[in-house]
Design an enzyme around this catalytic site. Structure first.
Site, PDB file in Angstrom:
ATOM      1  N   LYS A 198       0.844  -1.204   0.000  1.00 28.75           N
ATOM      2  CA  LYS A 198       0.000   0.000   0.000  1.00 28.75           C
ATOM      3  C   LYS A 198       0.878   1.253   0.000  1.00 28.75           C
ATOM      4  O   LYS A 198       0.657   2.178  -0.759  1.00 28.75           O
ATOM      5  CB  LYS A 198      -0.937  -0.031   1.204  1.00 28.75           C
ATOM      6  CG  LYS A 198      -1.906   1.114   1.213  1.00 28.75           C
ATOM      7  CD  LYS A 198      -2.955   0.976   2.290  1.00 28.75           C
ATOM      8  CE  LYS A 198      -3.745   2.267   2.411  1.00 28.75           C
ATOM      9  NZ  LYS A 198      -4.633   2.279   3.550  1.00 28.75           N
ATOM     10  N   GLU A 204      10.813  -4.841   3.696  1.00 32.69           N
ATOM     11  CA  GLU A 204      10.828  -6.256   3.299  1.00 32.69           C
ATOM     12  C   GLU A 204      10.426  -6.390   1.827  1.00 32.69           C
ATOM     13  O   GLU A 204      11.074  -7.074   1.028  1.00 32.69           O
ATOM     14  CB  GLU A 204       9.831  -7.082   4.146  1.00 32.69           C
ATOM     15  CG  GLU A 204      10.201  -7.260   5.605  1.00 32.69           C
ATOM     16  CD  GLU A 204       9.667  -6.151   6.509  1.00 32.69           C
ATOM     17  OE1 GLU A 204       9.367  -5.048   5.996  1.00 32.69           O
ATOM     18  OE2 GLU A 204       9.572  -6.381   7.727  1.00 32.69           O
ATOM     19  N   GLY A 258      -4.598  -2.315   5.227  1.00 31.77           N
ATOM     20  CA  GLY A 258      -3.848  -3.464   4.709  1.00 31.77           C
ATOM     21  C   GLY A 258      -4.462  -4.799   5.080  1.00 31.77           C
ATOM     22  O   GLY A 258      -4.655  -5.670   4.222  1.00 31.77           O
ATOM     23  N   ARG A 259      -4.798  -4.984   6.352  1.00 22.18           N
ATOM     24  CA  ARG A 259      -5.264  -6.309   6.796  1.00 22.18           C
ATOM     25  C   ARG A 259      -6.690  -6.644   6.344  1.00 22.18           C
ATOM     26  O   ARG A 259      -7.185  -7.724   6.607  1.00 22.18           O
ATOM     27  CB  ARG A 259      -5.122  -6.438   8.305  1.00 22.18           C
ATOM     28  CG  ARG A 259      -5.798  -5.366   9.127  1.00 22.18           C
ATOM     29  CD  ARG A 259      -5.321  -5.417  10.580  1.00 22.18           C
ATOM     30  NE  ARG A 259      -5.801  -4.319  11.395  1.00 22.18           N
ATOM     31  CZ  ARG A 259      -5.195  -3.138  11.499  1.00 22.18           C
ATOM     32  NH1 ARG A 259      -4.098  -2.905  10.820  1.00 22.18           N
ATOM     33  NH2 ARG A 259      -5.681  -2.192  12.291  1.00 22.18           N
ATOM     34  N   GLU A 344      -3.812  -7.060  15.235  1.00 22.63           N
ATOM     35  CA  GLU A 344      -3.330  -5.738  14.831  1.00 22.63           C
ATOM     36  C   GLU A 344      -4.463  -4.712  15.014  1.00 22.63           C
ATOM     37  O   GLU A 344      -4.216  -3.529  15.211  1.00 22.63           O
ATOM     38  CB  GLU A 344      -2.858  -5.765  13.359  1.00 22.63           C
ATOM     39  CG  GLU A 344      -1.876  -4.660  13.017  1.00 22.63           C
ATOM     40  CD  GLU A 344      -1.151  -4.867  11.690  1.00 22.63           C
ATOM     41  OE1 GLU A 344      -0.029  -5.386  11.684  1.00 22.63           O
ATOM     42  OE2 GLU A 344      -1.716  -4.520  10.634  1.00 22.63           O
ATOM     43  N   HIS A 375      -3.704 -33.899  17.781  1.00 28.30           N
ATOM     44  CA  HIS A 375      -2.498 -34.672  18.092  1.00 28.30           C
ATOM     45  C   HIS A 375      -1.352 -33.772  18.534  1.00 28.30           C
ATOM     46  O   HIS A 375      -0.197 -34.189  18.548  1.00 28.30           O
ATOM     47  CB  HIS A 375      -2.076 -35.494  16.868  1.00 28.30           C
ATOM     48  CG  HIS A 375      -3.112 -36.509  16.495  1.00 28.30           C
ATOM     49  ND1 HIS A 375      -3.115 -37.785  16.995  1.00 28.30           N
ATOM     50  CD2 HIS A 375      -4.212 -36.408  15.698  1.00 28.30           C
ATOM     51  CE1 HIS A 375      -4.154 -38.450  16.500  1.00 28.30           C
ATOM     52  NE2 HIS A 375      -4.840 -37.621  15.723  1.00 28.30           N
ATOM     53  N   LYS A 486       9.979  -0.858  13.302  1.00 29.32           N
ATOM     54  CA  LYS A 486      10.444  -0.548  11.939  1.00 29.32           C
ATOM     55  C   LYS A 486      11.470   0.581  11.993  1.00 29.32           C
ATOM     56  O   LYS A 486      12.516   0.519  11.346  1.00 29.32           O
ATOM     57  CB  LYS A 486       9.275  -0.081  11.058  1.00 29.32           C
ATOM     58  CG  LYS A 486       8.283  -1.146  10.667  1.00 29.32           C
ATOM     59  CD  LYS A 486       7.262  -0.554   9.691  1.00 29.32           C
ATOM     60  CE  LYS A 486       6.051  -1.448   9.516  1.00 29.32           C
ATOM     61  NZ  LYS A 486       4.988  -0.843   8.747  1.00 29.32           N
TER      62      LYS A 486
HETATM   63  O1  F6P Z   1       2.834  -4.536   9.793  1.00 28.18           O
HETATM   64  C1  F6P Z   1       2.299  -3.285   9.636  1.00 28.18           C
HETATM   65  C2  F6P Z   1       1.728  -3.040   8.284  1.00 28.18           C
HETATM   66  O2  F6P Z   1       1.551  -1.671   8.181  1.00 28.18           O
HETATM   67  C3  F6P Z   1       0.428  -3.800   8.034  1.00 28.18           C
HETATM   68  O3  F6P Z   1      -0.653  -3.194   8.597  1.00 28.18           O
HETATM   69  C4  F6P Z   1       0.420  -3.849   6.546  1.00 28.18           C
HETATM   70  O4  F6P Z   1      -0.500  -4.795   6.108  1.00 28.18           O
HETATM   71  C5  F6P Z   1       1.858  -4.215   6.283  1.00 28.18           C
HETATM   72  O5  F6P Z   1       2.587  -3.464   7.235  1.00 28.18           O
HETATM   73  C6  F6P Z   1       2.365  -3.974   4.887  1.00 28.18           C
HETATM   74  O6  F6P Z   1       2.282  -2.635   4.473  1.00 28.18           O
HETATM   75  P1  F6P Z   1       2.390  -2.220   2.963  1.00 28.18           P
HETATM   76  O7  F6P Z   1       1.234  -2.832   2.225  1.00 28.18           O
HETATM   77  O8  F6P Z   1       2.329  -0.720   2.950  1.00 28.18           O
HETATM   78  O9  F6P Z   1       3.699  -2.714   2.408  1.00 28.18           O
END
Ligand code: F6P
Length: 511
Positions: A198, A204, A258-259, A344, A375, A486
């Site tokens: 987003k 990452e 995002g979630r 979250e 199990h 972060k």
């Molecule tokens: O982990 C925090 C967060 O902001 C989530 O809410 C989000 O889904 C994720 O990082 C990834 O963010 P982006 O889509 O901006 O890369």
């Protein structure tokens, strides 16, 4: 208009719930069946392809009525309206929360994006859109993390029966070894990469995207980036600089968190893998659940009932965790997905008035699939000292029609809720074999694991999360807590460890 800002613990229903809890917290669930009329009828909901039985809970009819009053006293009905009508309910980020609009398909912006999703997935599946050398696309790699990964990963696995022949892959972690291993087996001629972020600032995702980009160019040519890379983001400039062509950039509206984003452009990989017709069914199923949530009385409203049960255990019994136990191996990623969606969202300790809360907010969510979990950790659920309320989820039909083996699976599902509640007294013969029972569970029985029903199931949990946040007077749609780590990681990378504590400084030297 914002959500109401009412401290639930000041309300008369909350105070009465404390008294009610004192009276009945030692009761056995089974006593409610014998002592109350029509428990099963009152404590179950038949809706569409769902049957939800919440009778096996440590919850009397009186407590349930008080929990419903808590909904009224916290203005839940009004709050639900504000959630759906685009009010700025995420006040700390000054945003509306409208992921539900992605599945109601009444918004032009949503429909434009949906049409792009359909076009891209149909073109890939019908071999109209080919790789740079003219070969059919065989693999799609989603590069994204958190909400840009968990939903698509969970849904493509859950609906793998409907797979149209394209293999999905997911790169989320910044672990370079995982990414290196995955690219070893990919053919750049037949692979499409979807970068999902987003913000397009998540380290990452950017690191992995750059690594893949370099590998792709090494093996082909920079000219082909435009054919093989798609980007899903709210940031349109950065993807262009990366080399993605404008028609391959799909937007994520600001009002989609995002979630909760898998219903829109973030769900592109889902639509490619299961086909656009199935993707539309998935949206329809979720929308039906939204309609149920908006229009059903609280006592017959699945998300509301599940939320009330969660608040009851978390705040009155002080049970800290909830387990999600789907009896379908295809739903192995559901607990992971719901962990982010729920934890979250409701992992907060400041209320909507800006005060520190003096009650419990989000529960710890975890789980795994039945029968595997039986199990592994069910022993603790049956005989341990912790009480773990759980959702057991089963499907009536086997997708491949193996009804005999499916019956064994579902017998286990039923056996567990029965055993958790009833236990077994060994009348003094061997105390180690004594099982107390009185362990709570919800049973969710769904006709079939298909796109429509999965859409309804996910929307059910999303609306449960909203209801918990609404009643507990917290902001469910921001996530400031994840930002701190972060920024510290960034400082460490830049070589600034002045701000680190002594222990961390020493560990840094070991790395
Ligand atoms: O982990 C925090 C967060 O902001 C989530 O809410 C989000 O889904 C994720 O990082 C990834 O963010 P982006 O889509 O901006 O890369």
């Amino acid at each position: 208009m914002a959500l109401s800002k009412i401290n639930p613990t000041k309300l008369s229903s909350w105070k009465k719930l404390i008294q009610q809890f004192d009276k009945e917290n030692n009761y056995h669930i089974n006593d409610f069946f014998t002592g109350e009329n029509n428990r099963l009828e009152k404590f179950s909901i038949n809706w569409n392809n769902f049957y939800v039985d919440f009778s096996k809970n440590r919850l009397s009819n009186n407590s349930f009525k008080l929990l419903k009053s808590l909904c009224d006293e916290t203005n839940l009905k009004n709050n639900i309206e504000k959630y759906f009508n685009g009010s700025v309910i995420n006040e700390t980020e000054s945003r509306a929360v409208l992921h539900t609009a992605l599945r109601s398909l009444e918004n032009d912006e949503v429909n434009i994006t949906l049409n792009k999703i359909i076009k891209i997935s149909d073109e890939i599946n019908s071999a109209k859109r080919l790789g740079y050398s003219g070969k059919k696309i065989t693999d799609v790699v989603n590069i994204g993390i958190g909400g840009s990964h968990l939903g698509p990963d969970m849904v493509t696995k859950a609906l793998s029966y409907y797979n149209k022949g394209i293999v999905p892959h997911f790169i989320s972690n910044i672990d370079p070894d995982f990414t290196s291993k995955l690219i070893e087996k990919l053919n750049p001629e037949t692979t499409i990469f979807i970068i999902v972020s987003k913000t397009f600032t998540t380290i990452e995702t950017l690191e992995n995207a750059n690594k893949i980009r370099a590998w792709f160019i090494d093996n082909t040519s920079e000219d082909y980036i435009k054919d093989h890379f798609i980007c899903i983001s709210n940031n349109t400039e950065a993807p262009k600089k990366f080399g993605v062509s404008s028609e391959n950039i799909l937007s994520i509206p600001e009002w989609v968190g995002g979630r909760f984003s898998l219903w829109g452009s973030v769900g592109l990989i889902i639509s490619i893998v299961i086909g656009s017709d199935n993707f539309k069914d998935f949206l329809r199923g979720a929308n039906e659940m939204d309609i149920h949530f908006k229009s059903s009385p609280f006592e017959k409203n699945i998300p509301v009932v599940l939320a009330l049960i969660s608040i009851w255990y978390n705040n009155f019994f002080k049970y800290e965790t909830e387990a999600i136990l789907p009896y379908s191996q295809f739903l192995s990623k559901l607990p992971d997905y719901l962990q982010q969606a729920s934890m979250e969202s409701n992992g907060k300790s400041i209320d909507r008035n800006g005060r520190k809360v003096n009650y419990e907010t989000g529960s710890i969510l975890w789980g795994s699939t039945g029968t595997n979990a039986q199990h592994a950790f069910f022993q603790l659920m049956h005989q341990g000292t912790k009480i773990i309320p759980c959702d057991l989820i089963a499907f009536k039909e086997s997708l491949y029609g193996d009804s005999a083996q499916h019956e064994i699976l579902n017998s286990n599902f039923l056996a567990q809720s029965n055993a958790l509640m009833m236990g077994k007294s060994n009348s003094g013969k061997n105390i180690h074999k004594n099982i107390d029972g009185n362990k709570p569970s919800n049973s969710i029985v769904i006709n079939k694991l298909d796109p429509f029903n999965l859409g309804s199931l996910i929307a059910m949990y999303e609306n449960k999360i909203f209801t918990i946040g609404s009643i507990l007077n917290i902001y469910s749609y921001d996530q400031w807590g994840v930002e701190l780590g972060k920024s510290i990681a960034k400082q460490i990378l830049l070589g600034h460890d002045e701000g680190l504590d002594e222990s961390s400084k020493k560990i840094r030297k070991q790395l």
